[in-house]
Design an enzyme around this catalytic site. Structure first.
Site, PDB file in Angstrom:
ATOM      1  N   GLY A   1      34.247  26.794  49.106  1.00  0.00           N
ATOM      2  CA  GLY A   1      32.920  26.384  48.621  1.00  0.00           C
ATOM      3  C   GLY A   1      31.843  27.436  48.790  1.00  0.00           C
TER       4      GLY A   1
ATOM      5  N   GLY B   1      32.309  28.148  44.012  1.00  0.00           N
ATOM      6  CA  GLY B   1      31.787  27.077  44.864  1.00  0.00           C
ATOM      7  C   GLY B   1      30.268  27.050  44.855  1.00  0.00           C
TER       8      GLY B   1
ATOM      9  N   LEU C   1      32.011  32.480  44.797  1.00  0.00           N
ATOM     10  CA  LEU C   1      31.278  32.540  43.520  1.00  0.00           C
ATOM     11  C   LEU C   1      31.284  31.192  42.790  1.00  0.00           C
ATOM     12  CD1 LEU C   1      29.991  34.173  41.140  1.00  0.00           C
ATOM     13  CD2 LEU C   1      32.344  34.685  40.418  1.00  0.00           C
TER      14      LEU C   1
ATOM     15  N   THR D   1      37.900  31.677  32.351  1.00  0.00           N
ATOM     16  CA  THR D   1      37.977  33.099  31.995  1.00  0.00           C
ATOM     17  C   THR D   1      37.242  33.895  33.084  1.00  0.00           C
ATOM     18  OG1 THR D   1      36.113  32.598  30.575  1.00  0.00           O
ATOM     19  CG2 THR D   1      38.220  32.946  29.493  1.00  0.00           C
TER      20      THR D   1
ATOM     21  N   HIS E   1      35.495  42.110  41.080  1.00  0.00           N
ATOM     22  CA  HIS E   1      35.652  42.074  39.624  1.00  0.00           C
ATOM     23  C   HIS E   1      34.654  43.012  38.945  1.00  0.00           C
ATOM     24  CE1 HIS E   1      37.737  38.200  40.556  1.00  0.00           C
ATOM     25  NE2 HIS E   1      38.528  38.674  39.619  1.00  0.00           N
TER      26      HIS E   1
ATOM     27  N   TYR F   1      49.471  37.617  41.801  1.00  0.00           N
ATOM     28  CA  TYR F   1      48.454  36.558  41.669  1.00  0.00           C
ATOM     29  C   TYR F   1      48.838  35.577  40.560  1.00  0.00           C
ATOM     30  CZ  TYR F   1      43.632  34.882  40.570  1.00  0.00           C
ATOM     31  OH  TYR F   1      42.497  34.137  40.317  1.00  0.00           O
TER      32      TYR F   1
ATOM     33  N   ARG G   1      36.726  40.948  27.135  1.00  0.00           N
ATOM     34  CA  ARG G   1      36.740  39.826  28.081  1.00  0.00           C
ATOM     35  C   ARG G   1      35.757  38.744  27.627  1.00  0.00           C
ATOM     36  NH1 ARG G   1      40.521  42.447  29.457  1.00  0.00           N
ATOM     37  NH2 ARG G   1      41.037  43.285  31.513  1.00  0.00           N
TER      38      ARG G   1
HETATM   39  P1  NAP Z   1      35.518  34.094  46.018  1.00  0.00           P
HETATM   40  O1  NAP Z   1      34.106  34.267  45.634  1.00  0.00           O
HETATM   41  O2  NAP Z   1      36.286  35.280  46.501  1.00  0.00           O
HETATM   42  O3  NAP Z   1      35.586  32.962  47.135  1.00  0.00           O
HETATM   43  C1  NAP Z   1      36.801  32.642  47.753  1.00  0.00           C
HETATM   44  C2  NAP Z   1      36.581  31.441  48.650  1.00  0.00           C
HETATM   45  O4  NAP Z   1      37.830  31.108  49.258  1.00  0.00           O
HETATM   46  C3  NAP Z   1      35.580  31.699  49.779  1.00  0.00           C
HETATM   47  O5  NAP Z   1      34.848  30.509  50.015  1.00  0.00           O
HETATM   48  C4  NAP Z   1      36.501  31.993  50.970  1.00  0.00           C
HETATM   49  O6  NAP Z   1      35.925  31.648  52.213  1.00  0.00           O
HETATM   50  C5  NAP Z   1      37.662  31.045  50.669  1.00  0.00           C
HETATM   51  N1  NAP Z   1      38.931  31.443  51.296  1.00  0.00           N
HETATM   52  C6  NAP Z   1      39.647  32.575  51.055  1.00  0.00           C
HETATM   53  N2  NAP Z   1      40.748  32.607  51.843  1.00  0.00           N
HETATM   54  C7  NAP Z   1      40.702  31.473  52.591  1.00  0.00           C
HETATM   55  C8  NAP Z   1      41.543  30.928  53.605  1.00  0.00           C
HETATM   56  N3  NAP Z   1      42.651  31.566  54.001  1.00  0.00           N
HETATM   57  N4  NAP Z   1      41.200  29.746  54.169  1.00  0.00           N
HETATM   58  C9  NAP Z   1      40.079  29.102  53.771  1.00  0.00           C
HETATM   59  N5  NAP Z   1      39.244  29.547  52.820  1.00  0.00           N
HETATM   60  C10 NAP Z   1      39.551  30.726  52.242  1.00  0.00           C
HETATM   61  O7  NAP Z   1      36.367  33.488  44.832  1.00  0.00           O
HETATM   62  P2  NAP Z   1      35.858  32.814  43.458  1.00  0.00           P
HETATM   63  O8  NAP Z   1      35.629  33.902  42.493  1.00  0.00           O
HETATM   64  O9  NAP Z   1      34.782  31.814  43.764  1.00  0.00           O
HETATM   65  O10 NAP Z   1      37.192  32.061  43.000  1.00  0.00           O
HETATM   66  C11 NAP Z   1      37.339  30.651  43.099  1.00  0.00           C
HETATM   67  C12 NAP Z   1      38.577  30.237  42.326  1.00  0.00           C
HETATM   68  O11 NAP Z   1      38.429  30.618  40.957  1.00  0.00           O
HETATM   69  C13 NAP Z   1      39.852  30.918  42.835  1.00  0.00           C
HETATM   70  O12 NAP Z   1      40.903  29.981  42.867  1.00  0.00           O
HETATM   71  C14 NAP Z   1      40.107  32.004  41.794  1.00  0.00           C
HETATM   72  O13 NAP Z   1      41.471  32.307  41.710  1.00  0.00           O
HETATM   73  C15 NAP Z   1      39.565  31.356  40.540  1.00  0.00           C
HETATM   74  N6  NAP Z   1      39.130  32.302  39.481  1.00  0.00           N
HETATM   75  C16 NAP Z   1      38.188  33.269  39.739  1.00  0.00           C
HETATM   76  C17 NAP Z   1      37.801  34.138  38.699  1.00  0.00           C
HETATM   77  C18 NAP Z   1      36.721  35.180  38.891  1.00  0.00           C
HETATM   78  O14 NAP Z   1      36.429  35.938  37.929  1.00  0.00           O
HETATM   79  N7  NAP Z   1      36.085  35.272  40.045  1.00  0.00           N
HETATM   80  C19 NAP Z   1      38.373  34.000  37.430  1.00  0.00           C
HETATM   81  C20 NAP Z   1      39.309  32.990  37.206  1.00  0.00           C
HETATM   82  C21 NAP Z   1      39.683  32.145  38.247  1.00  0.00           C
HETATM   83  P3  NAP Z   1      34.919  32.687  52.982  1.00  0.00           P
HETATM   84  O15 NAP Z   1      33.636  32.742  52.173  1.00  0.00           O
HETATM   85  O16 NAP Z   1      34.695  32.074  54.303  1.00  0.00           O
HETATM   86  O17 NAP Z   1      35.644  33.994  53.020  1.00  0.00           O
HETATM   87  P1  GDP Z   2      40.567  41.561  34.951  1.00  0.00           P
HETATM   88  O1  GDP Z   2      39.699  40.927  33.928  1.00  0.00           O
HETATM   89  O2  GDP Z   2      41.480  40.590  35.603  1.00  0.00           O
HETATM   90  O3  GDP Z   2      41.290  42.763  34.414  1.00  0.00           O
HETATM   91  O4  GDP Z   2      39.682  42.068  36.176  1.00  0.00           O
HETATM   92  P2  GDP Z   2      38.299  42.838  36.380  1.00  0.00           P
HETATM   93  O5  GDP Z   2      37.182  41.871  36.476  1.00  0.00           O
HETATM   94  O6  GDP Z   2      38.557  43.718  37.557  1.00  0.00           O
HETATM   95  O7  GDP Z   2      38.030  43.730  35.058  1.00  0.00           O
HETATM   96  C1  GDP Z   2      38.792  44.858  34.831  1.00  0.00           C
HETATM   97  C2  GDP Z   2      38.329  45.627  33.608  1.00  0.00           C
HETATM   98  O8  GDP Z   2      37.003  46.172  33.786  1.00  0.00           O
HETATM   99  C3  GDP Z   2      39.253  46.822  33.357  1.00  0.00           C
HETATM  100  O9  GDP Z   2      39.278  47.126  31.964  1.00  0.00           O
HETATM  101  C4  GDP Z   2      38.532  47.930  34.147  1.00  0.00           C
HETATM  102  O10 GDP Z   2      38.914  49.228  33.685  1.00  0.00           O
HETATM  103  C5  GDP Z   2      37.073  47.612  33.806  1.00  0.00           C
HETATM  104  N1  GDP Z   2      36.091  48.103  34.794  1.00  0.00           N
HETATM  105  C6  GDP Z   2      35.112  49.012  34.537  1.00  0.00           C
HETATM  106  N2  GDP Z   2      34.388  49.265  35.633  1.00  0.00           N
HETATM  107  C7  GDP Z   2      34.906  48.466  36.612  1.00  0.00           C
HETATM  108  C8  GDP Z   2      34.540  48.231  37.984  1.00  0.00           C
HETATM  109  O11 GDP Z   2      33.610  48.833  38.539  1.00  0.00           O
HETATM  110  N3  GDP Z   2      35.289  47.324  38.664  1.00  0.00           N
HETATM  111  C9  GDP Z   2      36.328  46.645  38.109  1.00  0.00           C
HETATM  112  N4  GDP Z   2      36.994  45.735  38.825  1.00  0.00           N
HETATM  113  N5  GDP Z   2      36.701  46.841  36.816  1.00  0.00           N
HETATM  114  C10 GDP Z   2      35.987  47.746  36.077  1.00  0.00           C
END
Ligand code: NAP
Ligand code: GDP
Length: 316
Positions: free
Chosen positions: A5, A10, A8, A162, A177, A134, A206
């Site tokens: 929670g 949460g 990002l 996405t 990311h 992953y 994207r």
């Molecule tokens: P995030 O910002 O990295 O946050 C991860 C969360 O998980 C944090 O609250 C962290 O707690 C908690 N966590 C990690 N390991 C843990 C553990 N071992 N035990 C308990 N809590 C734990 O991730 P997010 O981007 O919000 O992602 C949320 C969901 O969306 C994930 O399932 C991810 O795979 C999915 N998702 C994300 C993206 C994206 O672009 N970010 C895209 C598609 C899907 P702490 O804050 O205490 O470390």
């Molecule tokens: P993905 O969407 O799962 O591939 O993950 P990312 O959010 O890491 O995005 C990756 C894409 O952004 C790739 O095409 C990278 O080459 C490009 N990219 C450009 N600058 C950055 C950067 O500073 N960080 C990351 N993570 N990716 C970057």
């Protein structure tokens, strides 16, 4: 109860429910962080379920990272996500949770595919090799949702967002990311008078969703989406942008006018993962996504105001 929670997504849910009258009047939300218990550990996971006795669970906690961390730590991305998901799903069964919504990602889809990708294609071929640890761990959530339904009658489902961006992201340059990485790099370029460097060619495409929009949609899924099959939560195909365009929008959001360069020695990753939001649109034709320029402006302003404390930012 929202696992993960403090992350990002949460925080996007928390911001949205703080403005939603139904959530305020009729629902109680608990946002967990890893400090509340390590979900890799079954005993700690059970203790969380016993303490809070949740009726509904949104499961976000995961090992999450951008392309470059996924390339480096495939084993940890597989094992940690498998363990966390196994513990949380099994606790939802044991403690009779009424509904569980878990999170996949569009990077779980096959690399070699036809476009647009839809929900029927999750298992239709190998994912891109850059994130196979992953991706396979995430795919197992969908498999286990059906297994738990068939054997135990559990009401488990999943969403497929996405690429997400917003306030409270992980702004680590190496591990995070693309959008938070670009914001951080742009901030440093402005501060140090150095070029703003985009990794890769900038040509990959994207679809980006703002975390507060995703928060609204995830709560709607929890309340109203009644299928074990996953649902893609995304802006439309017409809103797909190149990484180069996203970087230009970040530069604008950060009011940066210096030099922009591309480091083509860095990987591009998957070229595109264009997803269809037709299933979502059939159920929520009215939903209005935050325009990316507006979401980025809010995120950039937040980062500038919180650079000393932002996760993975220059102060942390
Ligand atoms: P995030 O910002 O990295 O946050 C991860 C969360 O998980 C944090 O609250 C962290 O707690 C908690 N966590 C990690 N390991 C843990 C553990 N071992 N035990 C308990 N809590 C734990 O991730 P997010 O981007 O919000 O992602 C949320 C969901 O969306 C994930 O399932 C991810 O795979 C999915 N998702 C994300 C993206 C994206 O672009 N970010 C895209 C598609 C899907 P702490 O804050 O205490 O470390
Ligand atoms: P993905 O969407 O799962 O591939 O993950 P990312 O959010 O890491 O995005 C990756 C894409 O952004 C790739 O095409 C990278 O080459 C490009 N990219 C450009 N600058 C950055 C950067 O500073 N960080 C990351 N993570 N990716 C970057």
């Amino acid at each position: 109860m929202v696992t993960g929670g403090t992350g990002l997504v949460g925080q996007g849910i928390e911001e949205w429910v703080s403005t939603d009258p139904t959530a305020q009047a009729e629902e109680e939300y608990i946002f967990l962080s890893s400090k509340d218990g390590n979900l890799l550990n079954m005993a700690e996971c059970r203790a969380i379920f016993e303490k809070h006795a949740p009726t509904h669970v949104i499961h976000l906690a995961a090992k999450v990272g951008g392309l470059f961390n996924n390339l480096k730590y495939k084993v940890e991305f597989y094992r940690e996500n498998m363990l966390i998901n196994d513990n949380v799903m099994e606790c939802c069964r044991i403690y009779k949770v009424q509904k569980l919504v878990s999170c996949l990602s569009t990077c779980v889809f096959p690399d070699k595919t036809t476009y647009p990708i839809d929900e029927t294609m999750v298992h239709a071929g190998p994912p891109h090799s850059s994130n196979e640890g992953y991706a396979y761990a995430k795919r197992m959530i969908d498999v286990m949702n059906r297994c738990y339904r068939d054997e135990y009658g559990c009401n488990f489902t999943s969403v497929i967002p996405t690429n997400i961006y917003g306030k409270h992201d992980n702004f680590s340059i190496d591990g995070g990311h693309v959008i938070p990485g670009l914001i951080h790099k742009c901030f440093l370029a402005e501060k140090n008078g150095t070029p703003f460097t985009i990794w890769g060619s900038g040509s990959p495409l994207r679809q980006f969703i703002y975390n507060v929009d995703l928060g609204a949609l995830m709560v709607w899924v929890l309340r109203s989406y009644d299928s074990v099959d996953p649902i893609i939560l995304s802006v439309g195909e017409e809103d797909e942008v190149s990484i180069a365009d996203a970087a230009r929008m970040v530069a604008k959001g950060m009011a940066y006018s210096g030099e922009v360069v591309f480091d083509t020695t860095k990987a591009d990753g998957q070229f595109k993962k264009t997803a269809s939001n037709a299933r979502l649109r059939a159920l929520r034709p009215d939903f209005k996504f935050t325009p990316m320029a507006q979401g980025l402006a809010e995120t950039c302003a937040w980062f500038k105001a919180n650079s000393a404390v932002a996760r993975g930012g220059p102060g942390c």
